[in-house]
Design an enzyme around this catalytic site. Sequence first.
Site, PDB file in Angstrom:
ATOM      1  N   LYS A  77       0.849  -1.191   0.000  1.00 28.75           N
ATOM      2  CA  LYS A  77       0.000   0.000   0.000  1.00 28.75           C
ATOM      3  C   LYS A  77       0.887   1.243   0.000  1.00 28.75           C
ATOM      4  CE  LYS A  77      -3.824   2.041   2.713  1.00 28.75           C
ATOM      5  NZ  LYS A  77      -4.676   1.846   3.913  1.00 28.75           N
ATOM      6  N   SER A 152      -9.489   1.847   3.158  1.00 34.58           N
ATOM      7  CA  SER A 152      -8.676   2.617   2.236  1.00 34.58           C
ATOM      8  C   SER A 152      -7.668   1.782   1.468  1.00 34.58           C
ATOM      9  CB  SER A 152      -7.928   3.702   3.016  1.00 34.58           C
ATOM     10  OG  SER A 152      -7.048   3.113   3.972  1.00 34.58           O
ATOM     11  N   SER A 176      -9.593  -0.648   7.536  1.00 30.75           N
ATOM     12  CA  SER A 176      -9.142  -0.510   6.148  1.00 30.75           C
ATOM     13  C   SER A 176      -8.349  -1.684   5.601  1.00 30.75           C
ATOM     14  CB  SER A 176      -8.322   0.781   5.991  1.00 30.75           C
ATOM     15  OG  SER A 176      -9.149   1.900   6.138  1.00 30.75           O
TER      16      SER A 176
END
Length: 508
Positions: A77, A152, A176
Amino acid sequence: MSTSFTSMTVSELQAALADGATSADVTRTYLDRIEAEDGVLGAYLHVDPEAALERAAAVDASGKAGTGLAGIPVALKDVVVTEGIPTTSGSRILEGWKPPYDATVAARLAAAGTVLLGKTNMDEFAMGSSTENSAYGVTRNPWNPERIPGGSSGGSSAAVAGGLAPWAIGTDTGGSIRQPAALTGLVGHKPTYGSVSRYGLIAFSSSLDQAGPMARTVLDAALLHEAIGGHDPLDSTSIDVPVPVLAECARRGAEGDLSGLKVGVVRELGGQGHTDGYEQGVLDRFTEAVALLESMGAEVREVSCPAFDLALPAYYLIAPSEASSNLSRFDGVRYGLRVGDDGNHDLDEVMALTREQGFGAEVKRRIILGTYALSSGYYEAYYGQAQKVRTLISRDFSAAYADVDVLVSPTTPTVAFPLGSRVDDPVAMYAADLCTLPASLAGVPAISVPCGLSDGLPVGFQVMAPALADERCYQVAAALEAAQDAARGSRFLDQLPRRDAEPVGGAA
C-alpha cells in the site's frame, strides 16, 4: 499469457519455486498480468518492472528462491514508505516524493527475499472506505468493475483478488484491511496494535494505524504476518513480545476441530434486534458461518457489548483529531508539493495555497472536524468524551472475553456498493466501517475471512480476539475457510468471474 502462477496461493508458489520454477518467471507473469489488466482495475500507483525483475534475478542467483518467502512477489500500500520509490499516500501533496528510507515493514519483507511488484492505490492518507478518494483515480472491484473494492486499502485488495499480486500489505485504522478484504473475497488481518511496527507508515491516526496482511488464504496471511511482525526499537508504540507461530495455528485450525472453543456473537453487530442497515444476504451468510463453527465443536452464545453502538461517532472524533495534528507537517516547506512560491506570497500564504491544492475534499473535511474537536472550549466536550467511550469499548471487550474466547460478527453490513453511490453522503460512507471500528478503538486483533456470496458478491466474516491473541483469529478463520472450501469443492476465489479469462481491456 500464462495465469498458472497468478492463480496460485503463496504456499503453492513456494512449492513451485522449490521444485525449480524461478522467481523471475513468477515475477514476469505477474508483471504481464498487471500490464494487461490494471488499466481496468486501477490497483497500482507505481510499478517498476525493471527493478522487480532485477530483484527476482538476484534471488534466483542466490539459490534461496523457494526458501521461506524468498522469491515471492508482494505489493505494498502506498502509505508504506520505500527508499527511492515514489510514495504518495494517494495524495497530490506528496506527488513524486521519493523517501530516503524504508519503513520497517518494507525492510523486513526485503530482508525475507520478497520481490516488490509495486505500490498500490488507496484513499488519500487512508481516509475513506471505497478508494474513491485517491488523487490518482478510483480502484475497481475485480468481482464487478462497477463496484468499489473497499478502502482505504482498496488497491491492495483489488491487486490480490484480481490476480495482480499473490498477497499485499494494507493498513487498518478503522477497518481498512478487513473491510476491503471482505468486499473482494480475501483474508485480511488487523494485528494487535503495537505488534507490527508503524515506523515508516505515513500517519493518519497514530493511536489506531496498524499494518497487516491481505491474502487469498488464511495460511498465506499468517505467513505474511509472521514476516512483518515483532518488536521494533524505532517505533515507540511497539510491543516487545515474540511473534506467535501463526502459520502453525492456521494449519491446526484447518483440521476443523474447534472443540472447547467459546464463540460470542456480538448482539450490537448484526445480532438479534440490531439488524438495521445490514443486508439480509450478509446476515444469512453470517448465520450459516456461525452454524459451521458450531458443527466443528465450538460453543456459540450471544454476547452484548453496549458501548459498541457508540464506536462510529467516537472513531470519527478521535481519528480526525489525530489526523489534524499529523497532517500539519505538510506545509509546503519541508517536502512535497509547494504552491505560490513565486516571491509574491509570504510563508503563511504559501502554506495555505499548498494545502488547498494538495489535499482532497475528504482530507480537508477530516482536518476541519479534528481541529474543531481539539479547539479550546470543545476539547473536553468532543475529543475527551470520545476517549471515554473508547475506554468503555475496551471494557466491553474485556468483559466479553471473560466468558468467550473470540467474538464474531459480519465484517461489513453490506456487500460492495456501486462506485459513486456514497461519494456525496459521508455519513453513509462512514457506516461501511460499522463492524470493524470497535476492534480498532480497543487495539485488539481481528480478521476477516470470506463466508460466501450475496447477489454474486463476497461477504466477510469477522473474528476478534483479546490483545496479543492473534493466533485465535487465525485458528477460527482457518477452520471456517477449510470447512467452506470442502463444502463447495473449491477455493473461494475460484468463484470470481473472469478470474482466468483473457484481459478485459478498456480504460479505467
